[in-house]
Design a protein around this motif. Structure first.
Motif, short mmCIF file in Angstrom:
data_model
loop_
_atom_site.label_atom_id
_atom_site.label_comp_id
_atom_site.label_asym_id
_atom_site.label_seq_id
_atom_site.Cartn_x
_atom_site.Cartn_y
_atom_site.Cartn_z
N ASP A 120 13.93 7.20 -26.88
CA ASP A 120 14.30 6.25 -27.93
C ASP A 120 15.80 6.43 -28.19
N ILE A 121 16.60 5.49 -27.69
CA ILE A 121 18.06 5.65 -27.82
C ILE A 121 18.63 4.45 -28.57
N GLU A 122 19.48 4.78 -29.52
CA GLU A 122 20.15 3.72 -30.30
C GLU A 122 21.01 2.87 -29.38
N GLY A 123 21.15 1.58 -29.73
CA GLY A 123 22.03 0.70 -28.97
C GLY A 123 23.48 1.16 -29.04
N GLU A 124 24.23 0.89 -28.01
CA GLU A 124 25.63 1.32 -27.92
C GLU A 124 26.50 0.08 -27.70
N ASP A 125 27.63 0.00 -28.34
CA ASP A 125 28.56 -1.13 -28.15
C ASP A 125 27.83 -2.48 -28.23
N GLY A 126 27.01 -2.63 -29.23
CA GLY A 126 26.30 -3.91 -29.41
C GLY A 126 25.11 -4.08 -28.48
N GLY A 127 24.86 -3.09 -27.61
CA GLY A 127 23.72 -3.17 -26.68
C GLY A 127 22.42 -2.91 -27.43
N PRO A 128 21.29 -3.25 -26.79
CA PRO A 128 20.01 -3.08 -27.49
C PRO A 128 19.58 -1.60 -27.53
N ARG A 129 18.72 -1.30 -28.48
CA ARG A 129 18.09 0.02 -28.53
C ARG A 129 17.17 0.12 -27.31
N ILE A 130 17.07 1.32 -26.73
CA ILE A 130 16.16 1.47 -25.59
C ILE A 130 14.98 2.34 -26.01
N TYR A 131 13.81 1.80 -25.88
CA TYR A 131 12.62 2.59 -26.19
C TYR A 131 11.70 2.59 -24.97
N MET A 132 11.37 3.79 -24.50
CA MET A 132 10.43 3.91 -23.38
C MET A 132 9.31 4.84 -23.82
N PRO A 133 8.13 4.29 -24.06
CA PRO A 133 7.02 5.15 -24.46
C PRO A 133 6.58 6.03 -23.29
N PRO A 134 5.89 7.12 -23.54
CA PRO A 134 5.40 7.95 -22.43
C PRO A 134 4.46 7.15 -21.54
N LEU A 135 4.44 7.48 -20.28
CA LEU A 135 3.49 6.87 -19.34
C LEU A 135 2.44 7.94 -19.07
N LEU A 136 1.37 7.92 -19.89
CA LEU A 136 0.42 9.03 -19.86
C LEU A 136 -0.65 8.86 -18.78
N PRO A 137 -1.15 9.99 -18.27
CA PRO A 137 -2.17 9.91 -17.20
C PRO A 137 -3.52 9.54 -17.78
N PRO A 138 -4.40 9.00 -16.93
CA PRO A 138 -5.78 8.77 -17.41
C PRO A 138 -6.48 10.12 -17.58
N PRO A 139 -7.57 10.16 -18.36
CA PRO A 139 -8.22 11.44 -18.68
C PRO A 139 -8.55 12.28 -17.43
N GLN A 140 -8.94 11.61 -16.32
CA GLN A 140 -9.36 12.39 -15.15
C GLN A 140 -8.19 13.14 -14.49
N CYS A 141 -6.96 12.74 -14.79
CA CYS A 141 -5.79 13.41 -14.18
C CYS A 141 -5.20 14.48 -15.09
N GLU A 142 -5.57 14.43 -16.39
CA GLU A 142 -4.88 15.26 -17.38
C GLU A 142 -4.81 16.73 -17.02
N SER A 143 -5.90 17.28 -16.47
CA SER A 143 -5.92 18.72 -16.20
C SER A 143 -5.29 19.05 -14.85
N LYS A 144 -4.85 18.02 -14.13
CA LYS A 144 -4.34 18.29 -12.77
C LYS A 144 -2.84 18.00 -12.65
N LEU A 145 -2.18 17.90 -13.78
CA LEU A 145 -0.77 17.52 -13.74
C LEU A 145 0.11 18.68 -13.28
N ILE A 146 1.06 18.36 -12.40
CA ILE A 146 2.02 19.38 -11.98
C ILE A 146 3.45 18.86 -12.22
N THR A 147 4.36 19.81 -12.33
CA THR A 147 5.77 19.48 -12.56
C THR A 147 6.54 19.96 -11.34
N ARG A 148 7.48 19.17 -10.87
CA ARG A 148 8.32 19.60 -9.74
C ARG A 148 9.10 20.84 -10.12
N ALA A 149 9.17 21.78 -9.17
CA ALA A 149 9.87 23.05 -9.46
C ALA A 149 11.34 22.81 -9.77
#
Ligand SMILES: Nc1ncnc2c1ncn2[C@@H]1O[C@H](COP(=O)(O)OP(=O)(O)O)[C@@H](O)[C@H]1O
Length: 288
Positions: A195-224
């Motif tokens: 959620d970033i405020e607009g800059e130089d008259g530009g629009p605010r940027i809002y990107m909600p999380p892109l969450l996994p479906p329940p079946q993936c929740e316990s299998k999530l990994i993060t790149r090292a």
């Protein structure tokens, strides 16, 4: 396709010869007139409008976390060409046991670039496999990343268009730190809420999380290499070594700058418009 096979042969040769010699042999062609070439290769939705039967040969540039993989992968499905991400080729190579993978892991997990020789070797192998399968074009993501890689590529094949994705710098770190992948289905998600405020008259940027479906929740990994320290190093490496590649293609009239206006729902239709590509009817609702 002749373009790809020339590229393969030259890339394979480049990986055997010294890169200095390869760069000299693959001197860039004359720069065309300034200004981005209209993406004519994209006007047919499947990109099949070239007389020689080949499809698009595009490159995606942009900082870590900007969304190259997301948009390259969507376009590759739409245009029926493979999405070739050199980061994926590197991760496949480091997943194999042995001293080579140890050496690669050491480099990648410190946010450094692997050598031009190694990356060209991995890419040329991937292109050979593609040629054997009858692939007719490609969208490259993560290559070229240095001027030398760009010179080699430019010397061996025709790149039609280079899409330079830009997003507000302050969001990139958060986007990388929020990336998650399902270890089972391979789906990509992001737990960050931007959620970033607009800059130089530009629009605010809002990107909600892109969450996994329940079946993936316990299998999530993060790149090292998606830790704060390493992402900052990758951003520094991008500015030092890859940003000059933008100018390389700008000077050749191939660079299309695209400022992402927000998340996928806002950005995808605008990107298609900028590329003069008509998405399928359901594409807009899928992105919404
Ligand atoms: N063209 C390349 N040249 C050198 N190293 C590369 C290249 N492509 C990928 N790599 C290596 O693989 C890592 C992961 O790449 P990638 O997934 O494209 O990362 P990013 O999310 O930073 O764009 C890079 O940090 C680098 O170590």
């Amino acid at each position: 396709m002749a373009g790809i096979s020339r590229a393969i042969r030259a890339c394979a040769a480049a990986s055997r010869r010294s890169l200095a010699a390869a760069s000299a042999a693959a001197l860039p062609k004359e720069a065309p007139a300034a200004g981005v070439r209209a993406p004519a290769a994209a006007t047919g939705r499947k990109g099949r409008d070239r007389e020689d039967g080949r499809r698009v040969q595009w490159v995606f540039l942009g900082c870590p976390g900007v969304g190259k993989g997301t948009y390259a992968s969507r376009l590759s499905q739409l245009l029926d060409v493979p999405h070739i991400a050199t980061g994926d080729l590197v991760r496949d190579a480091l997943a194999a046991p042995g001293p080579f993978s140890k050496q690669l892991t050491e480099i990648v997990n410190h946010g450094k670039l692997v050598s031009d020789e190694i990356i060209i070797n991995l890419l040329s192998r991937r292109l050979v496999e593609g040629e054997e399968k009858g692939e007719l074009g490609f969208i490259l993501d993560g290559f070229p990343r240095t001027i030398r890689q760009a010179e080699i590529l430019e010397g061996v094949t025709d790149i039609d268009l280079v899409i330079n994705l830009k997003f507000r710098e302050q969001a990139l770190l958060a986007k990388c730190l929020g990336r998650r992948m399902c270890s089972q289905c391979g789906g990509n998600f992001n737990v960050a809420s931007i959620d970033i405020e607009g800059e130089d008259g530009g629009p605010r940027i809002y990107m909600p999380p892109l969450l996994p479906p329940p079946q993936c929740e316990s299998k999530l990994i993060t790149r090292a290499d998606d830790t704060e320290e390493v992402v900052k190093e990758r951003l520094r490496v991008y500015h030092d070594l890859t940003e000059p590649v933008e100018e390389f293609y700008r000077a050749r009239g191939k660079l299309l700058e695209f400022n992402l206006p927000g998340g996928i729902p806002e950005s995808w239709p605008k990107l298609l418009e900028a590329l003069n590509i008509e998405g399928p009817d359901n594409e807009r609702s899928a992105a919404a």
